[in-house]
Design a protein around this motif. Structure first.
Motif, mmCIF file in Angstrom:
data_model
loop_
_atom_site.group_PDB
_atom_site.id
_atom_site.type_symbol
_atom_site.label_atom_id
_atom_site.label_comp_id
_atom_site.label_asym_id
_atom_site.label_seq_id
_atom_site.Cartn_x
_atom_site.Cartn_y
_atom_site.Cartn_z
ATOM 1 N N ARG A 221 33.509 -20.468 -17.376
ATOM 2 C CA ARG A 221 34.755 -21.232 -17.278
ATOM 3 C C ARG A 221 35.711 -20.560 -16.294
ATOM 4 O O ARG A 221 36.408 -21.241 -15.529
ATOM 5 N N CYS A 222 35.722 -19.229 -16.280
ATOM 6 C CA CYS A 222 36.630 -18.513 -15.382
ATOM 7 C C CYS A 222 36.313 -18.794 -13.912
ATOM 8 O O CYS A 222 37.220 -19.069 -13.119
ATOM 9 N N ILE A 223 35.034 -18.700 -13.552
ATOM 10 C CA ILE A 223 34.715 -18.855 -12.135
ATOM 11 C C ILE A 223 34.832 -20.297 -11.675
ATOM 12 O O ILE A 223 34.871 -20.560 -10.468
ATOM 13 N N ALA A 224 34.906 -21.243 -12.618
ATOM 14 C CA ALA A 224 35.026 -22.656 -12.249
ATOM 15 C C ALA A 224 36.440 -23.192 -12.434
ATOM 16 O O ALA A 224 36.718 -24.324 -12.036
ATOM 17 N N GLU A 225 37.342 -22.394 -13.002
ATOM 18 C CA GLU A 225 38.673 -22.902 -13.351
ATOM 19 C C GLU A 225 39.514 -23.165 -12.098
ATOM 20 O O GLU A 225 39.463 -22.428 -11.116
ATOM 21 N N PHE A 226 40.287 -24.234 -12.169
ATOM 22 C CA PHE A 226 41.167 -24.604 -11.046
ATOM 23 C C PHE A 226 42.580 -24.932 -11.508
ATOM 24 O O PHE A 226 43.550 -24.318 -11.058
ATOM 25 N N GLY A 227 42.702 -25.887 -12.428
ATOM 26 C CA GLY A 227 44.021 -26.398 -12.771
ATOM 27 C C GLY A 227 44.969 -25.366 -13.328
ATOM 28 O O GLY A 227 46.164 -25.358 -13.002
ATOM 29 N N SER A 228 44.478 -24.443 -14.169
ATOM 30 C CA SER A 228 45.370 -23.492 -14.831
ATOM 31 C C SER A 228 45.903 -22.420 -13.902
ATOM 32 O O SER A 228 46.856 -21.716 -14.244
ATOM 33 N N VAL A 229 45.304 -22.263 -12.706
ATOM 34 C CA VAL A 229 45.747 -21.201 -11.797
ATOM 35 C C VAL A 229 46.437 -21.750 -10.555
ATOM 36 O O VAL A 229 46.795 -20.974 -9.656
ATOM 37 N N VAL A 230 46.635 -23.051 -10.493
ATOM 38 C CA VAL A 230 47.168 -23.660 -9.271
ATOM 39 C C VAL A 230 48.560 -23.132 -8.942
ATOM 40 O O VAL A 230 48.819 -22.641 -7.833
ATOM 41 N N THR A 231 49.485 -23.235 -9.893
ATOM 42 C CA THR A 231 50.875 -22.859 -9.600
ATOM 43 C C THR A 231 51.146 -21.381 -9.838
ATOM 44 O O THR A 231 51.893 -20.765 -9.089
ATOM 45 N N ILE A 232 50.552 -20.799 -10.877
ATOM 46 C CA ILE A 232 50.830 -19.398 -11.167
ATOM 47 C C ILE A 232 50.179 -18.485 -10.140
ATOM 48 O O ILE A 232 50.695 -17.420 -9.813
ATOM 49 N N GLY A 233 49.010 -18.905 -9.597
ATOM 50 C CA GLY A 233 48.318 -18.068 -8.626
ATOM 51 C C GLY A 233 48.843 -18.221 -7.214
ATOM 52 O O GLY A 233 48.990 -17.245 -6.483
ATOM 53 N N GLY A 234 49.105 -19.447 -6.815
ATOM 54 C CA GLY A 234 49.644 -19.679 -5.481
ATOM 55 C C GLY A 234 48.627 -19.657 -4.363
ATOM 56 O O GLY A 234 48.978 -19.869 -3.204
ATOM 57 N N VAL A 236 47.027 -17.230 -2.737
ATOM 58 C CA VAL A 236 47.271 -16.256 -1.684
ATOM 59 C C VAL A 236 45.933 -15.696 -1.238
ATOM 60 O O VAL A 236 45.217 -15.088 -2.038
ATOM 61 N N PRO A 237 45.521 -15.879 0.032
ATOM 62 C CA PRO A 237 44.198 -15.437 0.479
ATOM 63 C C PRO A 237 43.987 -13.943 0.253
ATOM 64 O O PRO A 237 44.843 -13.120 0.577
ATOM 65 N N GLY A 238 42.831 -13.611 -0.312
ATOM 66 C CA GLY A 238 42.489 -12.226 -0.553
ATOM 67 C C GLY A 238 43.201 -11.595 -1.727
ATOM 68 O O GLY A 238 42.958 -10.425 -2.047
ATOM 69 N N LYS A 239 44.064 -12.354 -2.395
ATOM 70 C CA LYS A 239 44.835 -11.794 -3.503
ATOM 71 C C LYS A 239 44.715 -12.645 -4.770
ATOM 72 O O LYS A 239 44.337 -12.140 -5.830
ATOM 73 N N THR A 240 45.055 -13.903 -4.660
ATOM 74 C CA THR A 240 44.992 -14.790 -5.832
ATOM 75 C C THR A 240 44.213 -16.074 -5.561
ATOM 76 O O THR A 240 44.117 -16.916 -6.456
ATOM 77 N N GLU A 241 43.676 -16.234 -4.360
ATOM 78 C CA GLU A 241 42.937 -17.460 -4.055
ATOM 79 C C GLU A 241 41.517 -17.367 -4.606
ATOM 80 O O GLU A 241 40.672 -16.647 -4.062
ATOM 81 N N VAL A 242 41.254 -18.093 -5.684
ATOM 82 C CA VAL A 242 39.921 -18.113 -6.278
ATOM 83 C C VAL A 242 39.065 -19.126 -5.529
ATOM 84 O O VAL A 242 39.567 -19.927 -4.728
ATOM 85 N N SER A 243 37.778 -19.120 -5.814
ATOM 86 C CA SER A 243 36.847 -19.952 -5.051
ATOM 87 C C SER A 243 37.123 -21.441 -5.226
ATOM 88 O O SER A 243 36.931 -22.227 -4.295
ATOM 89 N N SER A 244 37.557 -21.842 -6.425
ATOM 90 C CA SER A 244 37.845 -23.259 -6.636
ATOM 91 C C SER A 244 38.994 -23.731 -5.737
ATOM 92 O O SER A 244 38.986 -24.870 -5.255
ATOM 93 N N GLN A 245 39.968 -22.857 -5.489
ATOM 94 C CA GLN A 245 41.062 -23.224 -4.592
ATOM 95 C C GLN A 245 40.613 -23.240 -3.135
ATOM 96 O O GLN A 245 41.101 -24.047 -2.346
ATOM 97 N N TRP A 246 39.700 -22.361 -2.775
ATOM 98 C CA TRP A 246 39.146 -22.387 -1.427
ATOM 99 C C TRP A 246 38.333 -23.664 -1.207
ATOM 100 O O TRP A 246 38.355 -24.247 -0.126
#
Length: 292
Positions: A221-234, A236-246
């Motif tokens: 679930r962690c590696i596939a999650e998208f919605g819960s990290v959209v606003t809190i993560g932002g 940021v490339p190399g810092k908070t950008e997870v693969s689902s956002q890429w």
């Protein structure tokens, strides 16, 4: 001439077939119910799971290996994999620790409001993931009412992922903990074993398969999650950008083939982890059965 007709005696069965004999006869007779049931299940699984997976794999290979390999080894893709896997592993470890502790409290302790706490465990399942992200932003954003600012930071992403994955471990462990025989624990205590020793030698081996199952579900679930990290993560490339956002960025740039390639890598990682943990858990369960 006298014709003598010999009639065969008619035997009447004084003991009609009982329920067990009828059931065995029905089971031995050919039936289409079971093949039909298997066929419907296979068809539904194919439509819901196998066809979408086949479609994403087909799309990922749209440009061949020459297009797939650069897509998954680009700097942005590798950075997203690093961020995703690092945070996912950390969150999974925390889920196992605190999920076990939460399940233990809910099963072994009695306290006021226990039913409310037990119901709250399932709340992340009911909330849309984007709502989770907004909740995390309101709690840990720049205007945090508790004075903790985690917006656009890896800990903020980890908090959001832990919120949506902790119940997976709790619900995997809780029913097994309910079924553990307390007599063995009491016998160990009567022989002078400490609580830590009793937990390590008796309780933990019985819980290991459930813990591994919960950990596998939480990690996937962690590696596939998208919605819960959209606003809190932002993102940021190399810092908070997870693969689902890429992946979303690639789709927005109309690069669907590269997005599918990243998705296939995530699917492969998730599937490999699930198979590995299920294998280890199955072996642990067999050892526990043999020990009994």
């Amino acid at each position: 001439m006298t014709v003598v007709t010999v009639l065969e005696p008619i035997h009447f069965d004084d003991h009609p077939a009982g329920p067990e004999e009828s059931a065995n006869a029905a089971a031995s007779s050919p039936s289409i119910v079971r093949p039909l049931r298997i066929g419907v299940t296979t068809l539904w699984l194919s439509v819901i799971v196998l066809l979408p997976l086949a479609a994403i794999v087909w799309q990922a290979g749209g440009r061949g290996w020459q297009g797939f390999w650069p897509a998954v080894t680009s700097h942005a893709a590798l950075e997203s994999f690093r961020v995703t896997l690092t945070i996912s592993v950390l969150v999974t470890v925390l889920d196992v620790i605190f999920g076990l502790a939460t399940a233990w409290v809910l099963v072994r302790d009695d306290f006021a409001g226990k039913g409310v706490i037990d119901a709250l465990i399932d709340l992340p399942f009911a909330l849309p993931t984007i709502v989770t992200s907004l909740v995390m932003l309101a709690l840990y954003g720049n205007a945090s009412p508790v004075g903790i600012h985690l917006q656009h930071t890896p800990p903020g992403v980890a908090m959001a992922l832990a919120f949506v994955t902790l119940p997976l471990v709790v619900r995997a462990v809780q029913p097994v903990l309910l079924e553990i025989d307390r007599d063995a624990e009491e016998a160990a205590a009567s022989l002078g074993a400490t609580r830590v020793t009793t937990f390590r030698t008796i309780v933990l081996p019985a819980l290991q398969p459930a813990l591994l199952t919960g950990a596998g579900l939480a990690f996937s679930r962690c590696i596939a999650e998208f919605g819960s990290v959209v606003t809190i993560g932002g993102a940021v490339p190399g810092k908070t950008e997870v693969s689902s956002q890429w992946i979303r960025s690639l789709v927005e740039n109309d690069d669907h083939t590269s997005a599918a390639a990243i998705s296939v890598v995530l699917l492969a990682i998730s599937f490999a982890v699930l198979v590995m943990l299920r294998t280890v858990g199955g072996r642990a369960a067999r050892r526990e059965e043999e020990a009994e």
